[in-house]
Write an enzyme that holds these catalytic residues in place. Structure first.
Site, PDB file in Angstrom:
ATOM      1  NE  ARG A  90      -3.518   2.415   2.576  1.00 47.26           N
ATOM      2  CZ  ARG A  90      -4.501   2.608   3.434  1.00 47.26           C
ATOM      3  NH1 ARG A  90      -4.789   1.675   4.332  1.00 47.26           N
ATOM      4  NH2 ARG A  90      -5.198   3.717   3.423  1.00 47.26           N
ATOM      5  CG  ASN A 144     -11.016  -1.124  -1.032  1.00 46.95           C
ATOM      6  OD1 ASN A 144     -12.141  -1.032  -1.484  1.00 46.95           O
ATOM      7  ND2 ASN A 144     -10.661  -0.550   0.102  1.00 46.95           N
ATOM      8  CB  CYS A 164     -18.151   0.112  -0.004  1.00 45.13           C
ATOM      9  SG  CYS A 164     -17.139   1.594   0.267  1.00 45.13           S
ATOM     10  CG  HIS A 194     -13.920   3.633  -3.132  1.00 46.98           C
ATOM     11  ND1 HIS A 194     -12.652   3.227  -2.770  1.00 46.98           N
ATOM     12  CD2 HIS A 194     -14.730   3.264  -2.100  1.00 46.98           C
ATOM     13  CE1 HIS A 194     -12.698   2.639  -1.583  1.00 46.98           C
ATOM     14  NE2 HIS A 194     -13.954   2.653  -1.162  1.00 46.98           N
ATOM     15  CE1 TYR A 244     -11.425   6.097  -1.296  1.00 44.62           C
ATOM     16  CE2 TYR A 244     -13.645   6.068  -0.391  1.00 44.62           C
ATOM     17  CZ  TYR A 244     -12.316   5.664  -0.340  1.00 44.62           C
ATOM     18  OH  TYR A 244     -11.901   4.833   0.666  1.00 44.62           O
TER      19      TYR A 244
END
Length: 421
Positions: A90, A144, A164, A194, A244
């Site tokens: 990440r 995700n 989500c 998102h 987002y």
């Protein structure tokens, strides 16, 4: 009822366990299995999970294992919350795209594509093993990028629903502002994971009074502050975008911010170290307050509600989920995965009808859906050219020089996770 959590060693897990304990009348779990290859983390998380159940008087049994096949054997539902490559991957997803002046984020742009390429093959292998263990088991995906992962699962014929926490977070926030119970707030939530907009906020159900104009008029500043977008933009849009959308509506501003501060991955990694130290305290028997800063707010409530509805034991009749489009948004293919309110029951979710979105939103939805098509193709089949095509199609990239450079960096940073590289 047996539930299995793959990625059970996550620091998220006590949030989920707390929900299972509090909401046991909605979802009577008899056996909860936490599966994770990280033995040390799993021991800490599993110990706290058992103490949470004990404190709240839950009679269910909690099992921890690194054996996936044993963990999913006989499970009625399997929740996926894994992170292939961990926080180190990440961290890379959030940094190398910035070198090209592009958003560094784990679920969208080049970083989101990298995560999809690492994740889809692993999730499909897990799903095949779930299907062999119990073909009737439901798979609930919280991993995700949820839209792409859920589409991979559904196209492979799995009984899967994507989940989500953005929508339930809005529901809770709006309920507080309106002074009503969350169950009374029905969102007209439309888009992709998102990439969503609240085009209506109705009281009492899908046909109730639309109080979105009231929310914007009376609480627009507070909502805008949460989203880190200007109040004037919300007024001009006439809807409430998910946070987002800031990556799209304020791209250059966000890139500037990200270049001047530690990555979210670094913050989360430090938080996880602190949380795991707390989890090792044998006196701790509830989720710590710090966990609220980790992300995933209300994840447990959403997961319990969805699992209960799918397994026939209750749950809310309408829930925001990720599922096949099937004509709901007529400008998208039927097999696109959208995020909308749906009627959910033991046969799965059925999207509720929604008015066709304003072209301002529909155009972006269609653009990102095309990217997701190409991203899934790259995840399933590999190859540098497929990665390049997906990046070129993404509205946050869209220039061939950027797409070329980002392709090289994506492959270089993820080679160990890409069988074809």
């Amino acid at each position: 009822m047996k539930l299995t959590v793959v990625g059970g060693g996550s620091t998220y897990t006590p949030e989920l366990v707390d929900g299972f304990a509090r909401l046991r009348d909605t979802l009577p779990v008899e056996e909860l299995v936490l599966v994770d290859p990280a033995a040390e983390r799993l021991e800490l998380v599993g110990g706290l999970a058992r103490r949470i159940f004990a404190r709240q008087g839950h009679p269910g049994r909690i099992v921890t294992t690194d054996d996936l096949d044993a963990g999913v054997d006989g499970a009625d539902a399997v929740l996926l919350q894994l992170r292939v490559g961990g926080q180190a991957a990440r961290e890379r997803d959030e940094t190398w795209p910035l070198e090209c002046g592009c958003i560094g984020q784990e679920t969208t742009g080049a970083g989101g594509l990298a995560k999809a390429l690492r994740t889809v093959p692993v999730v499909l292998d897990i799903a095949e093993r779930v299907r062999r263990a119990n073909p009737r088991a439901w798979i609930i995906d919280f991993t995700n990028p949820v839209g792409i992962v859920t589409r991979a699962l559904l196209q492979a014929g799995h009984r899967a629903v994507g989940l989500c926490n953005v929508a339930i977070g809005f529901q809770r926030k709006f309920a507080g502002l309106l002074g009503t119970a969350p169950a009374d707030v029905h969102l007209a939530h439309v888009g992709l994971n998102h990439l969503t907009w609240e085009t209506g906020v109705r009281l009492g159900g899908p046909e109730g009074e639309n109080v979105l104009p009231k929310l914007l008029a009376e609480h627009g500043e507070a909502i805008a502050d949460d989203l880190r977008l200007p109040r004037a933009l919300l007024d001009r849009l006439g809807v409430i975008p998910s946070y987002y959308l800031r990556y799209f509506y304020a791209h250059d501003e966000v890139v500037g911010d990200l270049r001047t501060k530690p990555s979210r991955a670094a913050e989360v990694a430090a938080m996880e170290r602190e949380l795991l130290a707390m989890y090792g305290d044998p006196a701790l028997d509830e989720k710590p307050a710090l966990l609220a800063k980790r992300g995933g707010a209300y994840y447990s409530e959403a997961a319990v509600d969805l699992a209960a509805a799918l397994l026939g034991g209750g749950g809310s009749p309408y829930q925001v989920v990720n599922t096949f489009n099937r004509g709901t948004l007529p400008f998208l293919p039927d097999d696109a995965v959208i995020e909308v309110q749906a009627a959910v029951g033991p046969t799965g979710p059925v999207p509720l009808p929604v008015p066709e979105p304003d072209p301002l939103f529909a155009g972006l939805i269609a653009n990102v859906t095309a990217y997701e098509d190409l991203a899934l193709e790259a995840a399933l089949r590999g190859g540098r050219d497929r990665v390049f095509r997906a990046l070129l199609a993404h509205p946050l990239i869209g220039q061939y020089a950027y797409a070329d450079t980002l392709t090289d960096r994506l492959v270089a940073h993820n080679r160990e996770h890409l069988a074809w590289a």
